[in-house]
Design a protein around this motif. Structure first.
Motif, PDB file in Angstrom:
ATOM      1  N   LYS A 299       2.512   7.720   4.336  1.00  0.00           N
ATOM      2  CA  LYS A 299       1.992   6.368   4.117  1.00  0.00           C
ATOM      3  C   LYS A 299       1.279   5.936   5.410  1.00  0.00           C
ATOM      4  O   LYS A 299       1.780   5.118   6.185  1.00  0.00           O
ATOM      5  CB  LYS A 299       3.117   5.403   3.767  1.00  0.00           C
ATOM      6  CG  LYS A 299       3.749   5.652   2.403  1.00  0.00           C
ATOM      7  CD  LYS A 299       4.804   4.598   2.083  1.00  0.00           C
ATOM      8  CE  LYS A 299       5.376   4.785   0.679  1.00  0.00           C
ATOM      9  NZ  LYS A 299       6.410   3.768   0.356  1.00  0.00           N
TER      10      LYS A 299
ATOM     11  N   ALA B 279      -3.012   2.165  -1.181  1.00  0.00           N
ATOM     12  CA  ALA B 279      -3.214   1.103  -0.199  1.00  0.00           C
ATOM     13  C   ALA B 279      -4.570   0.438  -0.411  1.00  0.00           C
ATOM     14  O   ALA B 279      -5.483   1.041  -0.976  1.00  0.00           O
ATOM     15  CB  ALA B 279      -3.135   1.678   1.212  1.00  0.00           C
TER      16      ALA B 279
ATOM     17  N   THR C 293      -7.521   9.169   1.053  1.00  0.00           N
ATOM     18  CA  THR C 293      -7.102   9.514   2.416  1.00  0.00           C
ATOM     19  C   THR C 293      -7.925  10.636   3.041  1.00  0.00           C
ATOM     20  O   THR C 293      -7.584  11.122   4.119  1.00  0.00           O
ATOM     21  CB  THR C 293      -5.618   9.914   2.426  1.00  0.00           C
ATOM     22  OG1 THR C 293      -5.405  11.021   1.528  1.00  0.00           O
ATOM     23  CG2 THR C 293      -4.729   8.747   1.998  1.00  0.00           C
TER      24      THR C 293
ATOM     25  N   ARG D  80      -5.182   9.587  -4.641  1.00  0.00           N
ATOM     26  CA  ARG D  80      -4.622   9.454  -3.286  1.00  0.00           C
ATOM     27  C   ARG D  80      -5.314  10.425  -2.319  1.00  0.00           C
ATOM     28  O   ARG D  80      -5.580  10.067  -1.170  1.00  0.00           O
ATOM     29  CB  ARG D  80      -3.112   9.711  -3.326  1.00  0.00           C
ATOM     30  CG  ARG D  80      -2.410   9.528  -1.976  1.00  0.00           C
ATOM     31  CD  ARG D  80      -2.575   8.135  -1.432  1.00  0.00           C
ATOM     32  NE  ARG D  80      -1.872   7.970  -0.154  1.00  0.00           N
ATOM     33  CZ  ARG D  80      -2.123   7.011   0.713  1.00  0.00           C
ATOM     34  NH1 ARG D  80      -3.045   6.098   0.454  1.00  0.00           N
ATOM     35  NH2 ARG D  80      -1.446   6.932   1.841  1.00  0.00           N
TER      36      ARG D  80
ATOM     37  N   GLU E 101      -1.188   4.069   6.050  1.00  0.00           N
ATOM     38  CA  GLU E 101      -1.612   2.683   6.180  1.00  0.00           C
ATOM     39  C   GLU E 101      -0.495   1.749   6.644  1.00  0.00           C
ATOM     40  O   GLU E 101      -0.762   0.621   7.041  1.00  0.00           O
ATOM     41  CB  GLU E 101      -2.182   2.178   4.847  1.00  0.00           C
ATOM     42  CG  GLU E 101      -3.379   2.980   4.353  1.00  0.00           C
ATOM     43  CD  GLU E 101      -2.980   4.199   3.503  1.00  0.00           C
ATOM     44  OE1 GLU E 101      -3.881   4.789   2.881  1.00  0.00           O
ATOM     45  OE2 GLU E 101      -1.777   4.536   3.475  1.00  0.00           O
ATOM     46  N   GLN E 102       0.752   2.227   6.595  1.00  0.00           N
ATOM     47  CA  GLN E 102       1.866   1.410   7.077  1.00  0.00           C
ATOM     48  C   GLN E 102       2.171   1.682   8.549  1.00  0.00           C
ATOM     49  O   GLN E 102       3.066   1.061   9.126  1.00  0.00           O
ATOM     50  CB  GLN E 102       3.105   1.665   6.218  1.00  0.00           C
ATOM     51  CG  GLN E 102       2.945   1.204   4.786  1.00  0.00           C
ATOM     52  CD  GLN E 102       4.224   1.328   3.974  1.00  0.00           C
ATOM     53  OE1 GLN E 102       5.289   1.660   4.510  1.00  0.00           O
ATOM     54  NE2 GLN E 102       4.142   1.039   2.687  1.00  0.00           N
TER      55      GLN E 102
ATOM     56  N   TYR F 204       2.110   4.990  -5.019  1.00  0.00           N
ATOM     57  CA  TYR F 204       1.698   4.269  -3.816  1.00  0.00           C
ATOM     58  C   TYR F 204       0.203   4.431  -3.560  1.00  0.00           C
ATOM     59  O   TYR F 204      -0.321   5.537  -3.496  1.00  0.00           O
ATOM     60  CB  TYR F 204       2.470   4.792  -2.597  1.00  0.00           C
ATOM     61  CG  TYR F 204       1.956   4.242  -1.279  1.00  0.00           C
ATOM     62  CD1 TYR F 204       2.351   2.984  -0.842  1.00  0.00           C
ATOM     63  CD2 TYR F 204       1.071   4.980  -0.490  1.00  0.00           C
ATOM     64  CE1 TYR F 204       1.879   2.468   0.354  1.00  0.00           C
ATOM     65  CE2 TYR F 204       0.592   4.464   0.707  1.00  0.00           C
ATOM     66  CZ  TYR F 204       1.000   3.218   1.122  1.00  0.00           C
ATOM     67  OH  TYR F 204       0.527   2.707   2.301  1.00  0.00           O
TER      68      TYR F 204
END
Length: 220
Positions: free
Chosen positions: A198, A69, A122, A118, A200-201, A67
């Motif tokens: 997550k 983003a 972030t 990742r 960004e969701q 995952y």
């Protein structure tokens, strides 16, 4: 050691040395940090860190999914509700003059490269949710938090370098630095995994709710 492994070891060593020399010349040079980390990607220490991170089920799930983003649109995030993670992050980026795409990208060819990318992606979100500032003591406090949660090799290296620099150049700031490092490590051991999220969701979720769910207290 096979010839191919020896060549890779020699290349990685040269990359690390280049990064160390550049970092000593200019401690603010972010690319030097990435040179060192990229050169240590295949080290035993990074293998241990990867195993530690993947032991968290949420991180393992993200690693299997790979995952990632898109780069956040700061202007759009500024339209998020006041108090939300999205609004807080966008305000932090815009007022600081930062670039949300500041980090060096890398090809994802294994779990380690995915996790490193990742973490880079972030980094500033971690600043926002933990409350650590971007001055030297705040950055090292966040590195201590990160070390507790991920065992990331570069976090330990930067902490060691920052401590030594403070001891030799700004000893009057040692108490503040040690306080931030100790606080960061304690927070990291007690909080849920930030790497497993997550973000960004869920930009619209309030920052207070994120901190409560993750077991974080705002850091002054």
């Amino acid at each position: 050691m096979r010839i191919a492994d020896l060549r890779r070891f020699n290349l990685d060593t040269l990359i690390v040395l280049k990064g160390v020399l550049s970092l000593l010349k200019d401690p603010t040079h972010t690319e030097s940090v990435y040179d060192i980390e990229d050169g240590m990607k295949h080290s035993e220490a990074m293998a241990v860190a990867t195993k530690h991170m993947l032991a968290e089920p949420g991180v393992m799930a993200l690693a299997q999914e790979k995952y990632l983003a898109p780069i956040p649109n700061i202007q759009q995030l500024l339209q998020c509700p006041a108090g939300s993670l999205g609004h807080a992050y966008a305000t932090y980026i815009s007022t600081s003059g930062f670039d949300p795409a500041f980090y060096r990208s890398m090809s994802i060819d294994d779990d380690t490269s995915y996790l490193l990318l990742r973490l880079r992606q972030t980094h500033d979100i971690w600043h926002v949710v933990t409350g650590f500032s971007t001055d030297v003591s705040g950055e090292l406090g966040l590195k201590a938090f990160e070390l507790a949660q991920t065992r990331r090799t570069m976090a330990g290296i930067l902490m060691a370098g920052g401590f030594l620099k403070c001891l030799l150049q700004t000893p009057a700031e040692l108490d503040t630095l040690l306080d931030r490092i100790a606080r960061g490590y304690r927070m990291g051991t007690h909080a849920k995994s930030l790497l497993a999220q997550k973000w960004e969701q869920n930009w619209d979720k309030s920052l207070a709710e994120w901190r409560s769910e993750l077991g974080l207290a705002a850091n002054s």
